[in-house]
Design a protein around this motif. Structure first.
Motif, short mmCIF file in Angstrom:
data_model
loop_
_atom_site.label_atom_id
_atom_site.label_comp_id
_atom_site.label_asym_id
_atom_site.label_seq_id
_atom_site.Cartn_x
_atom_site.Cartn_y
_atom_site.Cartn_z
N SER A 280 -55.50 -28.19 -12.63
CA SER A 280 -54.05 -28.92 -13.16
C SER A 280 -53.25 -29.66 -12.12
O SER A 280 -53.48 -29.67 -10.98
N ALA A 281 -52.20 -30.07 -12.68
CA ALA A 281 -51.22 -30.90 -12.00
C ALA A 281 -49.79 -31.13 -12.51
O ALA A 281 -49.73 -30.67 -13.78
N ASP A 282 -48.83 -31.29 -11.86
CA ASP A 282 -47.71 -31.67 -12.15
C ASP A 282 -47.17 -32.71 -12.87
O ASP A 282 -46.27 -33.11 -13.48
N LEU A 283 -47.74 -33.96 -12.23
CA LEU A 283 -47.49 -35.16 -12.54
C LEU A 283 -48.70 -36.26 -12.33
O LEU A 283 -49.47 -35.64 -11.34
N ALA A 284 -48.95 -37.12 -13.09
CA ALA A 284 -49.78 -38.15 -12.68
C ALA A 284 -49.33 -39.25 -12.56
O ALA A 284 -48.44 -39.96 -13.18
N ILE A 285 -49.64 -40.07 -11.37
CA ILE A 285 -49.32 -41.48 -10.99
C ILE A 285 -50.57 -42.49 -11.30
O ILE A 285 -51.53 -42.29 -10.75
N VAL A 286 -50.69 -43.15 -12.34
CA VAL A 286 -51.63 -43.94 -13.07
C VAL A 286 -51.48 -45.48 -12.62
O VAL A 286 -50.58 -45.90 -13.09
N GLN B 202 -49.59 -31.94 -21.46
CA GLN B 202 -48.30 -32.20 -21.33
C GLN B 202 -48.12 -32.66 -20.02
O GLN B 202 -46.96 -32.94 -19.66
N LEU B 203 -48.88 -33.23 -19.39
CA LEU B 203 -49.01 -33.97 -18.02
C LEU B 203 -48.03 -35.17 -18.16
O LEU B 203 -48.55 -36.12 -18.72
N LYS C 88 -47.90 -30.64 -7.57
CA LYS C 88 -49.28 -31.14 -7.19
C LYS C 88 -49.00 -32.54 -8.24
O LYS C 88 -48.81 -32.53 -9.23
N VAL C 89 -49.52 -33.79 -7.44
CA VAL C 89 -49.39 -34.88 -8.00
C VAL C 89 -50.84 -35.61 -8.00
O VAL C 89 -51.40 -35.78 -6.96
#
Length: 78
Positions: A46-52, A74-75, A3-4
């Motif tokens: 929760s998520a596995d990665l964030a593109i910000v 720890q994202l 999940k991103v």
């Protein structure tokens, strides 16, 4: 499936990023500002990665990243 979180206030760019990630098999959660991300995570999601994006309303990308680190989250953030 990973999940991103996509935090981008420019709707066309947000949709394009999400579309390309979905095509390659990622689940995406679209958000328009950093406060939405913080609220999402505070609600227990929760998520596995964030593109910000850097320049967003309410909470910008720099502040969002600082807040995430202070939460000891720890994202990974791009």
């Amino acid at each position: 499936m990973s999940k991103v979180l996509v935090a981008e206030d420019e709707l066309a760019i947000n949709k394009m990023i999400c579309m390309n990630l979905n095509i390659t098999g990622y689940e995406t959660v679209s958000m328009q500002d950093g406060q939405e991300v913080l609220d999402y995570l505070a609600a227990g999601q929760s998520a596995d990665l964030a593109i910000v994006d850097i320049m967003m309303p309410k909470v910008d990308g720099y502040e969002l990243t600082r807040e995430l680190r202070m939460m000891d989250n720890q994202l990974p953030v791009l």
